[in-house]
Design an enzyme around this catalytic site. Structure first.
Site, PDB file in Angstrom:
ATOM      1  N   HIS A 267      13.663  10.060  12.665  1.00 60.56           N
ATOM      2  CA  HIS A 267      13.028   9.392  13.802  1.00 60.56           C
ATOM      3  C   HIS A 267      12.543   7.997  13.420  1.00 60.56           C
ATOM      4  CE1 HIS A 267      13.433  13.097  15.964  1.00 60.56           C
ATOM      5  NE2 HIS A 267      12.562  13.733  15.182  1.00 60.56           N
ATOM      6  N   ASP A 318      19.047  17.061  16.796  1.00 57.46           N
ATOM      7  CA  ASP A 318      17.668  17.529  16.701  1.00 57.46           C
ATOM      8  C   ASP A 318      17.406  18.777  17.540  1.00 57.46           C
ATOM      9  OD1 ASP A 318      14.966  17.756  16.217  1.00 57.46           O
ATOM     10  OD2 ASP A 318      14.424  15.780  16.953  1.00 57.46           O
TER      11      ASP A 318
END
Length: 445
Positions: A267, A318
């Site tokens: 991220h 994810d």
């Protein structure tokens, strides 16, 4: 057994070639590549359309696939989403996790993903009691990947705190080994195999106390293994780290030796200029997960600045709100366009590299992600006659793949020279949709 493929068109970085012969040795690696071959040689398998190297999904939580659509009801935040995620995590067993992961990895194969990085922290039974095999859950994932026909880097994850030294809550107890020393002892029992490599992860600076970060880093360094970490995904995480340690999460990781060229921050959304410099100077990678970051309203990370500073980019799905690496690549560029109101931050070839060779490198597979001799024969063929891809010349192959195609346009997926998806059908898991439906339903019963 040696096999030969003839590719009608192939993206061989940085350009598209037509009439490409790929010879595959018995070890599943490419032994030779020849271009300009107008027709398939005798005995060759023809892959008609545009073929690119196998895609690497650098960040996955397989069980999150069960949340798709359920967590889209109503509103909320990352933290309320997390409560729903915990409720599903509480119900998983090694058997049910194997069934779900096998279906999820088969879905990945259908979209051209040949290697997955599984960020695995669901280690023990509810309440934290170890299984008879302390790695039963991890072994279930490794087995699931094999049965779905793809490779896996199991990023066994240290998770020992609910937040900056606080004890794990009732949901997190099954994630925790108590200390990172105990985590290292258990993780050391896991072994590499032909389709699987073992890496490590720090769940986050919330979940691993500062004085235990170096244990995980040294474990990974001693094995030359990939090391991943959720990093600055939420503003709240940064604020809590500043309150606890007087520095940002990136600065804390740097202080304890976590950053390196084998490390990937997942991220990297809320970064200071100093954070970006620390990541770039250490060659720590960045895994962007745009479809999850937008689904959870996390924000848009400074991917351009990170790459310019020296942080290699990879991509992950994810939470699996979407499983489509073409969409992840496209979204990274389009998010940046929205943020800056300018176009063209990456070429299509650069975005495709993030989804292929650089994604594989982030997972410790430096021998995959290219169509060249010596690399694993991982091939993904995209049709050029769907309603999304029809029209452009094949010479625009990178642009077609990134800005037009979707995972639904994948016709063939070859892993190590073996056909896993043929004409859009999974060869090993015949009814992938049915497998997903039944394995997810089992968690609701």
């Amino acid at each position: 057994m040696q096999v030969t493929y003839w590719l009608e068109h192939a993206w061989i970085d940085p350009s598209v070639e037509s009439g490409v012969v790929v010879e595959v040795a018995a070890d599943g690696r490419i032994s030779a590549v020849r271009t300009g071959v107008e027709a398939p040689p005798p005995g060759a398998t023809a892959l008609r359309g545009l073929t690119v190297p196998g895609l690497a999904n650098a960040h996955s939580h397989a069980f999150h696939r069960a949340l798709r659509s359920h967590v889209q009801v109503g509103s909320g935040t990352f933290w309320t989403w997390r409560d729903t995620m915990y409720s599903y995590a509480d119900r998983l067993t090694p058997d049910t996790y194997h069934d779900l992961a096998k279906a999820v990895y088969a879905e990945m194969a259908l979209t051209g993903i040949t290697t997955v990085g599984e960020f695995h922290y669901l280690h023990h039974a509810p309440g934290g009691t170890p299984y008879a095999d302390p790695n039963a859950m991890g072994e279930a994932l490794i087995s699931a990947a094999a049965e779905a026909g793809i490779r896996i880097t199991l990023l066994d994850t240290a998770y020992v705190s609910s937040g900056f030294g606080q004890a794990p809550d009732e949901h997190q107890q099954r994630f925790s080994d108590g200390t990172t020393e105990a985590w290292a002892e258990r993780a050391s029992l896991l072994k590499d195999r032909d389709h699987a490599r073992i890496g490590a992860a720090v769940h986050s600076v919330r979940a691993v106390p500062a004085d235990q970060l170096s244990t995980v880093a040294e474990w990974a360094k001693g094995r030359n293994a990939a090391l991943h970490v959720h990093l600055s995904e939420q503003v709240k995480e940064n604020e809590a780290c500043l309150a606890a340690h007087g520095c940002t999460p990136t600065q804390l990781l740097a202080e304890h030796g976590v950053l390196s060229e084998r490390t990937v921050g997942v991220h990297n959304t809320h970064m200071t200029d100093e954070d970006i410099a620390l990541l770039g100077n250490s060659r720590t990678g960045t895994c962007m997960c745009p479809t999850t970051e937008r689904d959870l309203a996390d924000g848009i990370g400074p991917a351009v600045a990170l790459q310019k500073a020296g942080s290699p980019l990879s991509l992950g799905s994810d939470s699996h709100a979407v499983i489509d690496l073409f969409e992840e690549a496209r979204a990274m560029e389009l998010n940046e366009r929205l943020r800056t109101q300018t176009r063209g931050h990456w070429t299509a070839a650069q975005l495709l590299r993030a989804a292929t060779v650089d994604g594989h490198a982030a997972l410790g597979w430096n021998d995959a992600g290219r169509i060249e001799a010596g690399s694993f024969a991982d091939l993904v063929t995209v049709t050029l006659d769907s309603v999304r891809t029809a029209g452009p010349a094949a010479s625009l192959g990178a642009e077609i793949a990134v800005f037009a195609a979707s995972g639904a346009d994948v016709k063939h997926t070859v892993v190590g020279g073996k056909h896993v998806v043929r004409d859009g059908r999974h060869e090993l898991v015949g009814d992938v949709a049915g497998a997903l439906a039944s394995s997810i339903a089992a968690l609701r019963d």
